[in-house]
Design an enzyme around this catalytic site. Structure first.
Site, PDB file in Angstrom:
ATOM      1  N   ARG A 143       0.907  -1.079   0.045  1.00 42.75           N
ATOM      2  CA  ARG A 143       0.153  -0.024  -0.042  1.00 42.75           C
ATOM      3  C   ARG A 143       0.757   1.365   0.053  1.00 42.75           C
ATOM      4  O   ARG A 143       1.807   1.460   0.678  1.00 42.75           O
ATOM      5  CB  ARG A 143      -0.791   0.087   0.995  1.00 42.75           C
ATOM      6  CG  ARG A 143      -1.809   1.075   1.041  1.00 42.75           C
ATOM      7  CD  ARG A 143      -3.005   0.776   2.180  1.00 42.75           C
ATOM      8  NE  ARG A 143      -3.928   1.765   2.203  1.00 42.75           N
ATOM      9  CZ  ARG A 143      -5.102   1.684   2.762  1.00 42.75           C
ATOM     10  NH1 ARG A 143      -5.465   0.523   3.185  1.00 42.75           N
ATOM     11  NH2 ARG A 143      -5.961   2.511   2.183  1.00 42.75           N
ATOM     12  N   GLY A 168       6.665   0.835   5.635  1.00 44.09           N
ATOM     13  CA  GLY A 168       7.562   0.038   4.794  1.00 44.09           C
ATOM     14  C   GLY A 168       7.573   0.283   3.115  1.00 44.09           C
ATOM     15  O   GLY A 168       8.651   0.128   2.545  1.00 44.09           O
ATOM     16  N   CYS A 169       6.566   0.501   2.842  1.00 39.21           N
ATOM     17  CA  CYS A 169       6.287   0.538   1.361  1.00 39.21           C
ATOM     18  C   CYS A 169       7.043   1.947   0.818  1.00 39.21           C
ATOM     19  O   CYS A 169       7.494   2.043  -0.132  1.00 39.21           O
ATOM     20  CB  CYS A 169       4.819   0.741   0.946  1.00 39.21           C
ATOM     21  SG  CYS A 169       3.870  -0.886   1.327  1.00 39.21           S
ATOM     22  N   THR A 170       6.803   2.843   1.793  1.00 38.58           N
ATOM     23  CA  THR A 170       7.501   4.235   1.601  1.00 38.58           C
ATOM     24  C   THR A 170       9.010   3.922   1.528  1.00 38.58           C
ATOM     25  O   THR A 170       9.908   4.423   0.546  1.00 38.58           O
ATOM     26  CB  THR A 170       7.044   5.343   2.494  1.00 38.58           C
ATOM     27  OG1 THR A 170       5.724   5.534   2.483  1.00 38.58           O
ATOM     28  CG2 THR A 170       8.045   6.584   2.063  1.00 38.58           C
ATOM     29  N   ALA A 177      10.235   2.129  -1.775  1.00 37.91           N
ATOM     30  CA  ALA A 177       9.970   3.069  -2.898  1.00 37.91           C
ATOM     31  C   ALA A 177      11.255   4.006  -2.697  1.00 37.91           C
ATOM     32  O   ALA A 177      11.896   4.244  -3.942  1.00 37.91           O
ATOM     33  CB  ALA A 177       8.643   3.535  -2.828  1.00 37.91           C
TER      34      ALA A 177
END
Length: 163
Positions: free
Chosen positions: A43, A48-50, A53
């Protein structure tokens, strides 16, 4: 839902189409003749996703120098991806896989447990595809720290081995 023709290392990846954060439709066969990293994440704008990325973003110039395109994929909307990409100045496209076509093709949706509740979610996974469209490496259940560098290292090795 049973998966048909699962993607396996050494096999061609099917042609897929998806809408990017800019609203353009990207067809995966337009990426032939170059290396491609496709990473799946749960998401936009979660910690974690940030981090993942941003890590890929920092290394993106090195991937490009090696003839490799990076694509991030999640089930978030085009608008969410556009905000996420702009906020973190990402130099690569994000695919809005709202119908789960890409997620199902790469078999990254599995049962997860969060706060004791079971749900289907995207398992953080990355795939390295060669210029002929063949899957060369995969990482499933990824831990973010050091992952983007590990993928870059694998790309360098794969390019050496490809001759």
């Amino acid at each position: 839902m049973a998966r048909q023709n699962p993607i396996r290392i050494g096999k061609r990846v099917p042609v897929l189409a998806g809408t990017t954060d800019s609203g353009d439709v990207l067809e995966s066969d337009t990426l032939l003749n170059q290396w491609v990293v496709i990473y799946f994440y749960p998401r936009d704008s979660t910690p974690g996703c940030t981090s993942e990325a941003v890590d890929f973003g920092k290394l993106a110039p090195r991937f490009r120098k090696l003839g490799c395109t990076i694509l991030g994929v999640s089930r978030d909307s085009v608008a969410s991806h556009a905000r996420f990409r702009e906020k973190h100045a990402l130099s690569f496209s994000l695919i809005a896989d709202t119908d789960e076509t890409w997620c199902n093709a790469f078999d990254v949706i599995h049962e997860k447990v969060l706060y004791g509740k079971r749900h289907l979610g995207v398992v953080r996974s990355t795939f390295l595809i060669d210029p002929e469209g063949v899957l060369r490496a995969e990482w499933r259940g990824v831990k973010v720290t050091g992952h983007a560098q590990a993928v870059l290292d694998a790309l360098m090795d794969a390019r050496k081995n490809a001759g």
